[in-house]
Structure formats: C-alpha cells, structure tokens
Design an enzyme around this catalytic site. Structure first.
Site, short mmCIF file in Angstrom:
data_model
loop_
_atom_site.label_atom_id
_atom_site.label_comp_id
_atom_site.label_asym_id
_atom_site.label_seq_id
_atom_site.Cartn_x
_atom_site.Cartn_y
_atom_site.Cartn_z
N GLU A 287 -7.90 1.96 -2.96
CA GLU A 287 -8.68 3.18 -2.76
C GLU A 287 -7.79 4.42 -2.77
O GLU A 287 -8.22 5.52 -3.13
CB GLU A 287 -9.47 3.08 -1.45
CG GLU A 287 -10.83 3.74 -1.52
CD GLU A 287 -11.71 3.39 -0.33
OE1 GLU A 287 -11.22 3.45 0.82
OE2 GLU A 287 -12.90 3.08 -0.53
N HIS A 308 -2.21 -24.04 -3.96
CA HIS A 308 -3.11 -25.05 -4.51
C HIS A 308 -4.31 -24.41 -5.18
O HIS A 308 -5.33 -25.07 -5.38
CB HIS A 308 -3.56 -25.99 -3.40
CG HIS A 308 -2.42 -26.72 -2.75
ND1 HIS A 308 -1.97 -27.94 -3.19
CD2 HIS A 308 -1.58 -26.37 -1.74
CE1 HIS A 308 -0.93 -28.33 -2.44
NE2 HIS A 308 -0.68 -27.39 -1.56
N LYS A 422 -22.75 6.23 -3.97
CA LYS A 422 -23.49 6.39 -2.71
C LYS A 422 -24.74 7.22 -2.93
O LYS A 422 -25.82 6.90 -2.42
CB LYS A 422 -22.58 7.06 -1.66
CG LYS A 422 -21.43 6.18 -1.22
CD LYS A 422 -20.58 6.87 -0.15
CE LYS A 422 -19.35 6.06 0.20
NZ LYS A 422 -18.45 6.76 1.15
#
Lengths: 447, 447
Positions: A287, A308, A422
């Site tokens: 960000e 793994h 937003k």
C-alpha cells in the site's frame, strides 16, 4: 539489538548473476544517505509521529486503563477493523497464544456467514467490543458495528456494553463534525481513544491501534516501543546508510529489483509467533509503494510449511524474487525428537536431537538451497520471539519502506487508488433495487 | 454446477491492452483440446486416481469408522502433516467452524515454541492424533510424532492412544520394508489408512488425506466427491475446451501470461469459509508448475480484507497479475446494517441494507475498479459455500493445473527441486556438533 540482518547472500559475489553488484548497491546506498537525512528531519520535526512515538514519553495510561476495564468483564473481545486497523493487533496476539486474558477475535470482513461463524458459541454477555477505524467512516467496520452493537446491548445492557467497549478513531478536525463512528460512540457512551493524529493506518502498530490489542493479549506496550526505539536510535545516530539496518535493507530492495528485474518480495518467518507479521509487512509494502507502476509485490509465506508448498517454484521457477527469511535461534530447544527403535532404521540423523535443532537445520538448508540456485536471500535472526523483537522489526520495516519510497520517488503515506473503489461500492449499495433486507424507507434503526 | 466461471473481464475487448486477445486465447484453446484428450485418457486408463476417485464407488467406510472412533473419545485431534498433508484438511475445517465434533489442530511446522503453544491448554487425555505423510519419511512430521506420542501415551495409555489415533501413509512397495511412520504405527498399534496409491500429496484432497479431516469436521465426504464428480463429468463429456470450465481456465492462464507478460496469479475468495482455499491453490499451482523457469507465482488473498491491504498495489502498481476472485451470492442475507440515527448523517447508502448486500457491492466494486485500470479479472461465483462447492472447486483447479502443465510442457506431478533441500537439512542435522539436545549416544528413545 533484538534482531540481526544479513544481506551477504544477496550479493553477486555470493550467488552470481542473480545477486546485486557492488556498484548497484553502493549507488543505492549513496542515495540512501540524503534519504536518511530527510527521514531524520521528519522524525525530529514532528512530521513522522508513527516512528517518533516509539521514543516519546507518550502516556500509555489510557491503554492500560482500557485494557484492564475490558479484561475485568470480558472472556472475549470482538475487534472490528480491517487492514491497518487489524493487522498489527493480529501480530501481537500471535506472540502470546496462551494469554490468560480475554480472547481477541478480529472481524476483518463482511461475509455474513463468516460474521455469524465468528459469533457462534460466544457468550455475548461476557463479550467486549473494540472498534477501530481511523477515518470513522469505513463502510465494513461501521456495518459490523451497526449489526453487532444492538446484540451486545441486548446481552449485557447499554451500560454493560459501555463498560466493556472502546473505540479508536481520529479526533475531528477543528470545527468539523465528528465522523459517524465517533458520533455514534459519543451518543451511546462508548469510551473513545484517539487514533493519534498524523499516523496512517498501516503505520499505527506502535500507537493505540496496535498497542491496546497488544496489552489485552498480555504484551507490554512499553517493551514493544523499547524494541522500536532501539531501531530508531540506531537510525538517528548511525553514521551512514550502510551501517543502518533499515537503510541498508531499503537500498538492497531497490538496487536488486532494478538491476535484476525482480518483481516480488517474499517474506517468510520460520517462527509461528511471527506468522502474521508477513501479512502486516505485505500491507505496509504494497500500500505504501504500489504506485506509478512501481514496487515489487510482497508475498507472505511461512517456514517450514511453505518448503512443502512454494519452495519448488522458488528454486526452479522464474528468478524474480528477493527472499527475506526470519530465523529463530532454536538450537537445543524444544522437545526431544529422537526416533524410537520401533520406527526402524534410516533415522540416525534425528538421534539425540531436539525440535529446535531440526528447525535450525531447515532454516539453513532453505537458505543454502536457494543460494545454490542463485536466488538472493536476506536473513533476519531473532534471539527471542517477543514483543521487543516485534517492535524492532516493525520499526525496521516502517523505516525501510519509507526510505525505499524516497529512493523510488514514491510518496509512501497515501493510498489514492483505492478511494475510487470505496466510492463505487457505496454507489452500488445505494443503487440496489428492492432493498431486499429493508428495514423501512427511512432506513434508520435505533440502537 | 456448484460454481460458475466468468472470464469476460479478462478479454482485450473488455479491458484493452492488458487483456487476452481472441487470437491468443483461441490458440491456447486449440492446444487444450488434445490436452483434454490426454487428460481423459489418463482418467479412464486409471493413471489419474486423484481425479478419478471422485467418480468411483470407492468405499468410504474406513473414513467413517475412523472418524466415529476418534470423535467418540476426543475433544481435540492433533493433525501432524505439512503441505499436501494439511492444506486440504484446513480447507474443509473452515467450511464448518461451529462443528460440534472434536476440534482439529493442524501442526504444520517444527517451531518448538509454536509446537508447545499448540498443545497448551489441551487436555491430552482427551486428545487424538492423526499423522499424515505420504512417504512416511517426512522429517518434520516424524519429529512431531516422536515428540508427541510419548506424551499422548502418558496421558491416555498405550491402548487409549491407539483407539484415538490414525495414520495415513503410502502402503509399502511390493517387497520393500515399510517406511518409518508405517513401521512405527504397526509396532505400537496405531491404525493405518492407506495414502491411496498414485495420488500425490497436493492432489490428495478427495482421498483419505483430505476427507478424513473433512468428516471429523462434519463435512460429508460423499458430498465433496459429488461436487468434484460434477466437474469431472463435464470434463469427460464436454465437446470442446472452450465449453469446459477447467480447460478454459487453463487456456486463459497460459495465453494471457504469455501474451501480456503476467508473472503472478492472485486468488482472492470473498468468503471466509474459503479463505484457506487460496493457500491450497497456491501449493497446487506453485509446486505443479514451478519448473524450468516457468509458471506464474500464486498469491493468496482474502476479500474484503485485502482491499484494505493489497488493492492499492493491484490498481496502481505493475500490471503483471491475473486476478481470480471467488464471489459468494450473499444478496439480502446476513444481519441488518442499517445505520442508527445516533451515527448521524452521511450514511444513507447503508439504509435498509443487510451485510450480504454490502459484500455483494464490495465484490462488484473491486472487479469494476480493477477492470477500469485494465487489469484482467476472472470471477467464480458460488451459490453456496459448502462441501459440494469445495469439492467442485478443488476438482476444477486440479484439472486446470494439469491442463496448464500440458500446455506449458511441464510435468505437473513431481517436485524434484525440493529434494536437494530435504537431503541438505538431514545432513546438517546429522552433522551438528555437540548434539545439544542429546538423549544419549545411541539416540534411540523408546515409546
């Protein structure tokens, strides 16, 4: 220092053509010196309270009183907040998983099923509430609060909730009306702590946002700040960038990405208590620096698990990543892992060993295997996985990110691109036909 | 089908120069047709039991009996295993977080502190054990077992543990000695289920490895396989690659990465119950395709949280990612989020809404915001977040990964590069001076 940083296996001399050349690193370090001066000036001039707060005598009594108040009447505390309002708290919680205090539940999303899942089985009559939103307008956090507060008040009464709740949010600007969260808290009597002015969400780990959850989890805020202050002290007094860990780290990141075309930055702690740190770092890096088409992409991993899962790709996939590994110092610690006779032959390598020995061997083997393939590996080592180490690492990476921003010509403190999303989400919500969940045309419920 | 796949916002016609051209996608789809034929041949010829098992009448009684046996005497079950031995179990657990059966604890690492943290507060007298290692030689899993079994036997007696334990591991090859885990289990009487032959760890989600934990968490293995079988049925009977979701997905991934130089593949569920699915996918994609310098790097994310963490970088950082979003269908569901009057003005957009409406708006806003920046977005939609959907998505991505491997000329089933690291870790452990955790020169403990 609560940590050491080792960048030797990032150098061309150690790993060949995938490593950073002395010339490229030196050039970045030279640019880091004036960047450091600017950073020091911002800290001393009061323009960077996110870091300066670590060295201040800032009063911690509000955190202490709030934590004691919530702990006294809560078995569980529901923490509403997302991104910078949750990730550092989650880091602190992981440091003390056997905390005898209230259990913290971080509600970061607005998935209705996940929301109800998180509440299932809790005694809301013994549940507290912590609502964190810097702006006081975050749609997700407000919605969670609007859904939850009536249930908590029903379970423990209006006064009971007020006694078991806290809100952290920006103080209103002079002359401005308070934001919805702050206004709501004032109206129904929820105590408010300030989101300290001038500190962005993802830089709030050393402020109330991070340290109230820390204290609730049994982590001493003072010790966290002391760890951060050690890094700050080194940064303020160091003679040149090469000798200052966050500046060296920033120069390395910028130089090697430029010179070798790296596009990704892997963060892999080998300590379970630092597992969420990789997510905190990922927000900070992404960000802050993800602007103007720049920045490497952070990738959160966990050792030994991702040996793994991801290691095959790291070794034999594209050579496009800088690896930052966080090692513990576990030699000789932990339970015996000696093989019993009943397991049969072939296990001599475990004879006489403890689990910490295996972790130490795995850590080193991963570094050496990556190095053998010419992949750049930076290693942090933590003598102890405690609040001091967490504070120090957080200060390191905040400083490293700010300095890297300076080197890249990026302003690290805003996040302008997400604002459009937003606004769009609100428009979509407002425009939905039918209002399927409707509570009436006025839409105003009462608490 | 338990899901839909929508790739429209990956096309050049929808998002401009960052999207895949019709020509590039068509070429990949043309190559996918013979890849599909090979995959069908492998499934029908018995060479791909990982997928074929979904359509078999394979007996699930061993899973059922084992789960009932453990549930009868356990409040908690400690699951030892890592990578492919843990990630699918963790996915199933997330589907039913309020399960009334035993709590599953997945121990994936060998951090001594994390190991003790996981055990703290558990009543070992009511704890069961599930040990999962395909090879039966995994150092981390063996070490955990060697450390834990004596404590469990002390807490509940040798017979008590045997009644509350199970081991999943490969059957020995004809004429070969059993591997350590299998031998140990035989010697001390722990019941053994086969790791079904021919199924690799990361492809084991529909076998005992995934479905025993699923059943313990209250997820019906039969329903999971039914979900997977629906995908398989479509794959076996579909007329061409473009009409078969996993083939279309594979062609998209390969074509857009080649044409637009993408290096990363983001997997972002918006459903909390599918949060661990992103980690499962990341192993599958990375370990299967991370070979010969090829493959995009998977990145696990979670909506809405990572809108507040990674979205800034995704919108304004380098255009080097394919985004796969997993949406729910939450419209009109969940609690009321209508703002109370006490929150003041400015919140009309929440009036009359439920939490699911907000999630729906956020999902769509993220897609549209990314699309507005020319970033390619693929969307899966799940009408329900249940075992059927999980089985279907897992089958989809296993098939997609195998087909992508074919298109890229990569053998997807091995992980040769990580073997060197395993050998190195054992050598380091064996060579440690002083044996600081020593239990005597012979090194053999008894269980």
């Amino acid at each position: 220092m609560p940590y050491t940083q080792d960048i030797e296996t990032c150098r061309e001399t150690a790993i060949g053509g995938g490593g950073v050349s002395a010339a490229a690193l030196d050039a970045a370090l030279e640019a880091a010196d004036p960047a450091l001066d600017r950073l020091r000036g911002d800290i001393e001039g009061g323009r960077l309270p996110a870091l300066a707060i670590a060295r201040s005598d800032a009063d911690l009594s509000a955190i202490e009183e709030t934590a004691q108040r919530l702990a006294a009447s809560c078995d569980d505390v529901l923490v509403l907040g997302t991104g910078g309002s949750s990730l550092s708290g989650i880091c602190y919680r992981a440091l003390n998983p056997v905390n005898a205090g209230p259990r913290l539940h971080f509600l970061e999303n607005v998935d209705p099923e996940g929301f109800e899942d998180a509440l299932a089985g809790l005694d809301l009559g013994r549940a507290g509430l912590l609502v964190v939103s810097k702006s006081g307008t975050t749609a997700e956090t407000l919605s969670q609060a609007f859904a939850l507060i009536p249930r908590l008040r029903a379970a423990r009464g209006a006064d009971g909730l007020a006694g078991a709740a806290a809100v952290i949010s920006d103080p209103p600007a002079p002359g401005a009306a308070p934001a919805p969260l702050r206004r709501l808290a004032g109206e129904i009597g929820l105590p408010i702590l300030d989101h300290e002015p001038g500190i962005g969400g993802r830089f709030a780990c050393l402020s109330n946002v991070g340290l109230l959850p820390a204290r609730l989890c049994g982590i001493d805020p003072k010790v966290v700040r002391q760890g951060a202050a050690q890094v700050l002290d080194g940064l303020m007094t160091g003679t040149n960038a090469a000798a200052i860990a966050p500046a060296l780290g920033a120069a390395l990141n910028v130089a090697i990405a430029r010179e070798r075309g790296l596009t990704q930055a892997v963060m892999m702690p080998y300590l379970d208590r630092f597992a969420p740190f990789a997510a905190w770092y990922s927000q900070l890096w992404a960000e802050s620096l993800g602007k103007d088409g720049k920045a490497t992409t952070p990738i959160a991993a966990l050792g030994t698990r991702d040996q793994h899962s991801q290691l095959q790709l790291w070794l034999d996939g594209p050579s496009d990543k800088l690896y930052t590994l966080i090692f513990g110092a576990p030699l000789g610690t932990g339970p015996d892992i000696a093989p019993p006779e009943s397991a049969g032959p072939g296990l001599d390598y475990l004879a006489g060993r403890r689990m910490g020995d295996l972790l130490a061997a795995e850590q080193e083997a991963t570094r050496e295997t990556l190095v053998a393939r010419g992949r750049p590996v930076r290693v942090f080592t933590l003598p102890r996985s405690d609040g001091r180490a967490m504070g120090a690492l957080m200060a390191h990476f905040m400083a490293e990110t700010i300095i890297a921003g300076d080197l890249l010509g990026i302003e690290p403190f805003g996040q302008p691109a997400v604002e459009a999303g937003k606004v769009l989400a609100r428009q979509k919500l407002a425009a939905m036909a039918g209002r399927p969940g409707g509570v009436g045309p006025g839409g105003a419920a009462t608490l």
